[in-house]
Design a protein around this motif. Structure first.
Motif, PDB file in Angstrom:
ATOM      1  N   VAL A 134       0.839  -1.196   0.000  1.00 15.37           N
ATOM      2  CA  VAL A 134       0.000   0.000   0.000  1.00 15.37           C
ATOM      3  C   VAL A 134       0.876   1.250   0.000  1.00 15.37           C
ATOM      4  O   VAL A 134       0.638   2.206  -0.748  1.00 15.37           O
ATOM      5  CB  VAL A 134      -0.941   0.001   1.225  1.00 15.37           C
ATOM      6  CG1 VAL A 134      -1.669   1.330   1.350  1.00 15.37           C
ATOM      7  CG2 VAL A 134      -1.938  -1.137   1.125  1.00 15.37           C
ATOM      8  N   MET A 287      -8.369  -0.548  -3.041  1.00 13.38           N
ATOM      9  CA  MET A 287      -7.798  -0.221  -4.344  1.00 13.38           C
ATOM     10  C   MET A 287      -8.872   0.161  -5.354  1.00 13.38           C
ATOM     11  O   MET A 287      -8.620   0.923  -6.292  1.00 13.38           O
ATOM     12  CB  MET A 287      -6.979  -1.406  -4.873  1.00 13.38           C
ATOM     13  CG  MET A 287      -5.695  -1.667  -4.105  1.00 13.38           C
ATOM     14  SD  MET A 287      -4.913  -3.232  -4.570  1.00 13.38           S
ATOM     15  CE  MET A 287      -4.586  -2.954  -6.304  1.00 13.38           C
ATOM     16  N   GLY A 292      -7.973   4.405  -3.212  1.00 16.55           N
ATOM     17  CA  GLY A 292      -6.992   3.653  -3.978  1.00 16.55           C
ATOM     18  C   GLY A 292      -6.551   4.387  -5.227  1.00 16.55           C
ATOM     19  O   GLY A 292      -5.365   4.399  -5.589  1.00 16.55           O
TER      20      GLY A 292
END
Length: 423
Positions: A134, A287, A292
């Motif tokens: 991430v 995401m 995201g």
């Protein structure tokens, strides 16, 4: 032959010998009543000379060698499949995930104890790599101190259990939330930093946490670490031969079965599996959400993303916080698995390995990160006779990957959204 190549080749060979000189160090050994100097073995000297010769020849004929390597076809694993729609690909991915989860659930009941214990370690690295993915893969923030959040989660459980008798299930969210708080605290000082400067600050943060744990002996035990970390329980059932806490009951007595130490290993593996699956699906969902997309926009071009109205502060802080949260998860499971932790378990090398997993798998790719975590964790165990050369092989693999497949084993692939033209 280019004369400049000859000079450069000789220079590189000499540098190789100079760098290798510490390996030829002398040792003081006792020979009866005398002390004698003993150098390295002849095989080591020959190996160093051979390495210098290889470097010399490579630099001498570098153009020809690189031209030949350029003609070698690069692997194109998992990059094809443009002839199928994104919807079909998504269905195939979901089916594949379901098969993998079912197979992983059955694994501890058919494998040996050592294999299950190793699989638990693999799942811990999967959680760590997905969390770092991430920060690095999606948001593009180079974090070299990620192991600090791992340590916060582990020490949270260890300290809470030692001083307050807190169970694993209470310490699990507590460790994750405290690690997320540390991630939030780290995010504020680095809001204006990028690239190498960000990497240096995060590296320093990781070392500060390790040194703090090492020197705060009154609380953390310092280099002696903390032992006696309790195992997770199942509705008050303990997996030891004898019950440690009053009011609990042992697992084998409750089900009237013979005691088996593998029950605890299997239960801890299943916990790690559930947490890894949760980590995967939560990050996968994030995401697909605006946050995201914001991470990726920040990674591609920070100035352009700010011009579109994205808050750099919110995007960076969310990436650091969420990545640290899952590192805290992994740290709690690691502390329960080991039963003992010390600052030496959270050195910079751990951060480097986790970052290497993200790079090898493909930055931003969840499936690639999982595959790389499995490979990096299992392959050294399968080649124990080469344990002395583990880091050498690991570094060579990284170099080869960067040459032939810099995008990683399974590059990230986004679902394309087409906008219909107004009629």
């Amino acid at each position: 032959m280019n004369p400049s190549n000859l000079k450069h080749a000789l220079f590189c060979a000499v540098i190789t010998l100079v760098v290798s000189y510490p390996i030829l160090g002398l040792d003081l050994v006792s020979a009866g009543t005398y002390i004698a100097l003993e150098g390295t073995s002849t095989s080591t000297v020959l190996a160093i000379l051979g390495a210098a010769l290889v470097v010399f020849l490579f630099q001498l004929f570098r153009e020809s060698i690189m031209a030949g390597l350029g003609q070698v076809p690069r692997p194109q694993l998992m990059t094809k499949g443009a002839d199928i729609s994104d919807e079909t690909r998504l269905k195939l991915q979901n089916a594949f995930i379901l098969v993998v989860v079912i197979g992983a659930s059955l694994w501890p009941f058919i494998a040996s104890r050592g294999a299950v214990d190793l699989a638990t370690l693999v799942l811990i690295y999967v959680m760590l790599a997905l969390g770092l993915n991430v920060v690095v893969g999606l948001a593009g923030l180079l974090d070299l101190g990620y192991v600090a959040f791992y340590a916060v989660g582990a020490y949270t459980f260890a300290l809470l259990s030692q001083y307050y008798g807190v169970s694993f299930w209470v310490a699990l969210p507590a460790g994750a939330l405290l690690a997320a708080l540390f991630g939030l605290a780290l995010g504020f000082p680095v809001l204006r930093l990028r690239g190498d400067y960000l990497a240096i600050v995060t590296l320093g943060f990781g070392e500060i946490i390790r040194i703090l744990l090492n020197n705060w002996t009154s609380l953390t035990g310092g280099p002696n670490g903390i032992g006696g970390i309790p195992d997770p329980t199942l509705f008050g059932m303990e997996f030891g031969r004898r019950v440690k806490e009053e009011g609990n009951i042992s697992f084998h007595e409750f089900f009237s079965i013979p005691y088996d130490s593998t029950h605890k290993i299997i239960f801890l593996y299943l916990i790690a599996l559930v947490l890894a699956v949760i980590t995967f699906f939560v990050i996968r969902r994030l995401m697909q959400m605006p946050v995201g997309r914001a991470w990726e926009a920040l990674r591609e071009d920070e100035i352009a993303s700010r011009s579109l109205g994205l808050s750099r502060t919110a995007v960076k802080l969310s990436a650091f916080t969420i990545g640290a949260f899952f590192a805290g998860f992994a740290g709690t499971v690691f502390a329960s698995k080991q039963g003992f932790i010390s600052p030496e378990s959270f050195v910079f090398l751990e951060s480097a390995i986790i970052l290497a997993i993200v790079v090898l798998g493909g930055m931003g790719s969840q499936f690639g990160v999982i595959l790389a975590a499995i490979a990096v964790t299992i392959l050294p165990e399968l080649a124990r006779e080469f344990s002395e050369y583990r880091m050498l092989i690991f570094g060579a693999a990284m170099v080869l990957m960067m040459i032939w497949r810099p995008q990683g084993m399974m590059p990230m692939r986004r679902i394309h959204i087409k906008l219909e033209k107004p009629e």
